[in-house]
Design an enzyme around this catalytic site. Structure first.
Site, PDB file in Angstrom:
ATOM      1  N   ASP A 120       0.840  -1.199   0.000  1.00  0.00           N
ATOM      2  CA  ASP A 120       0.000   0.000   0.000  1.00  0.00           C
ATOM      3  C   ASP A 120       0.877   1.251   0.000  1.00  0.00           C
ATOM      4  O   ASP A 120       1.815   1.364   0.798  1.00  0.00           O
ATOM      5  CB  ASP A 120      -0.913   0.006   1.234  1.00  0.00           C
ATOM      6  CG  ASP A 120      -1.961   1.088   1.159  1.00  0.00           C
ATOM      7  OD1 ASP A 120      -3.060   0.809   0.632  1.00  0.00           O
ATOM      8  OD2 ASP A 120      -1.699   2.224   1.628  1.00  0.00           O
ATOM      9  N   ASN A 128      -2.362  13.130  -4.239  1.00  0.00           N
ATOM     10  CA  ASN A 128      -3.481  13.622  -5.044  1.00  0.00           C
ATOM     11  C   ASN A 128      -3.868  15.045  -4.651  1.00  0.00           C
ATOM     12  O   ASN A 128      -4.156  15.888  -5.508  1.00  0.00           O
ATOM     13  CB  ASN A 128      -4.686  12.695  -4.896  1.00  0.00           C
ATOM     14  CG  ASN A 128      -4.522  11.401  -5.672  1.00  0.00           C
ATOM     15  OD1 ASN A 128      -3.845  11.363  -6.700  1.00  0.00           O
ATOM     16  ND2 ASN A 128      -5.134  10.342  -5.186  1.00  0.00           N
ATOM     17  N   ASP A 137      -1.898   9.315 -10.672  1.00  0.00           N
ATOM     18  CA  ASP A 137      -1.946   8.179 -11.608  1.00  0.00           C
ATOM     19  C   ASP A 137      -0.548   7.812 -12.084  1.00  0.00           C
ATOM     20  O   ASP A 137      -0.208   6.628 -12.197  1.00  0.00           O
ATOM     21  CB  ASP A 137      -2.824   8.525 -12.810  1.00  0.00           C
ATOM     22  CG  ASP A 137      -4.310   8.548 -12.469  1.00  0.00           C
ATOM     23  OD1 ASP A 137      -4.677   8.072 -11.368  1.00  0.00           O
ATOM     24  OD2 ASP A 137      -5.093   9.028 -13.310  1.00  0.00           O
ATOM     25  N   GLU A 163      -4.735   2.571  -4.256  1.00  0.00           N
ATOM     26  CA  GLU A 163      -3.270   2.565  -4.233  1.00  0.00           C
ATOM     27  C   GLU A 163      -2.731   1.264  -3.632  1.00  0.00           C
ATOM     28  O   GLU A 163      -1.601   1.211  -3.143  1.00  0.00           O
ATOM     29  CB  GLU A 163      -2.753   3.759  -3.423  1.00  0.00           C
ATOM     30  CG  GLU A 163      -3.082   3.734  -1.940  1.00  0.00           C
ATOM     31  CD  GLU A 163      -4.431   4.372  -1.617  1.00  0.00           C
ATOM     32  OE1 GLU A 163      -4.612   4.789  -0.455  1.00  0.00           O
ATOM     33  OE2 GLU A 163      -5.294   4.451  -2.508  1.00  0.00           O
TER      34      GLU A 163
END
Length: 260
Positions: A120, A128, A137, A163
């Site tokens: 993770d 973000n 991305d 993620e």
């Protein structure tokens, strides 16, 4: 000018002003009672139409074979797309769960271990928020590439969601599983994504569970790896933590309260 008696039986082509005629020739030698040749019988049949039809049929069959091959390629491509993550190109959760059960059963029959890693990205929401989802991305794509570079033949890697990635390593267990996870963690830590405001780096936390020590089913192994991931997050992130049998850390509360 064609001397049919000089030819072996079979098909003969005659060049005409308006094309080519195809003749099927049957040649029979005649002999008298003493065996001496006394003549030749030549029977010809115009098979031009049949030959042209056979050629046309073969050409049509060849086109059909090419069309079927194209359809099969498209079908295979669509089938592959159905089990691939659009963003990273890794396999998706659907494919992972389908293959995982088969790999686990094979390891059970062969008496070998199997490791499950939940990977993770740490504090990914901040990426973000600060840089935008396009950069986020790009980071996920870079992490997927870095993780895939550490895979060996027969191992599985999928984007599990958001993620989060899951790797399944058949034949790997115990300390070796944690070493492999540590290699992946370091590989991800080296990832850098260029942005107008500078490079972006992220770390990952990894939870490790192994069969049969931490569970005998995909669900049990995923739960054990998930709990190990929680402990990695709670301990400061950017680290690898093994399953219940491989760690002295206390039991964790429900995953939903874990820091990302």
């Amino acid at each position: 000018d064609v001397r049919l008696t000089d030819r072996a039986p079979g098909r003969v082509q005659l060049a005409l002003r308006d094309g080519v005629a195809e003749l099927d020739c049957r040649i029979t030698q005649l002999h008298d009672r003493s065996g001496r040749p006394i003549g030749t019988v030549v029977v010809t049949r115009d098979v031009t139409d049949q030959v042209h039809q056979a050629i046309a049929l073969e050409e049509a069959n060849a086109r059909l074979r090419r069309q079927l091959a194209t359809i099969e390629e498209l079908r295979a491509e669509l089938a592959e797309q159905a089990v691939r993550d659009d963003l990273t190109g890794l396999h998706n959760r659907r494919y992972l769960l389908a293959r995982w059960s088969a790999e686990l059963e094979r390891c059970r029959q062969d008496g070998c271990e199997l490791a499950v890693l939940i990977i993770d990205a740490d504090r990914f929401k901040a990426v973000n928020d600060l840089h935008g989802h396009l950069v986020g991305d790009q980071v996920l794509i870079a992490l997927a590439t870095a993780l895939a570079e550490r895979l060996q033949p027969g191992e599985l890697l999928a984007r599990y969601g958001g993620e989060e990635f899951v790797a399944v390593l058949p034949g790997v267990g115990g300390a070796r599983a944690r070493r492999r996870a540590e290699q992946m963690r370091r590989q991800c830590a080296s990832v850098s994504v260029a942005t107008p405001s500078g490079s972006v780096r992220v770390t990952v936390s990894i939870g490790v569970a192994t069969f049969p020590s931490n569970g005998a089913t995909p669900a049990a192994l995923l739960h054990a790896a998930d709990q190990a991931l929680y402990r990695a997050k709670a301990a400061g992130r950017d680290r690898v933590v093994g399953g219940p049998a491989g760690t002295a850390l206390p039991a964790a509360p429900p995953r939903t309260a874990a820091p990302r």
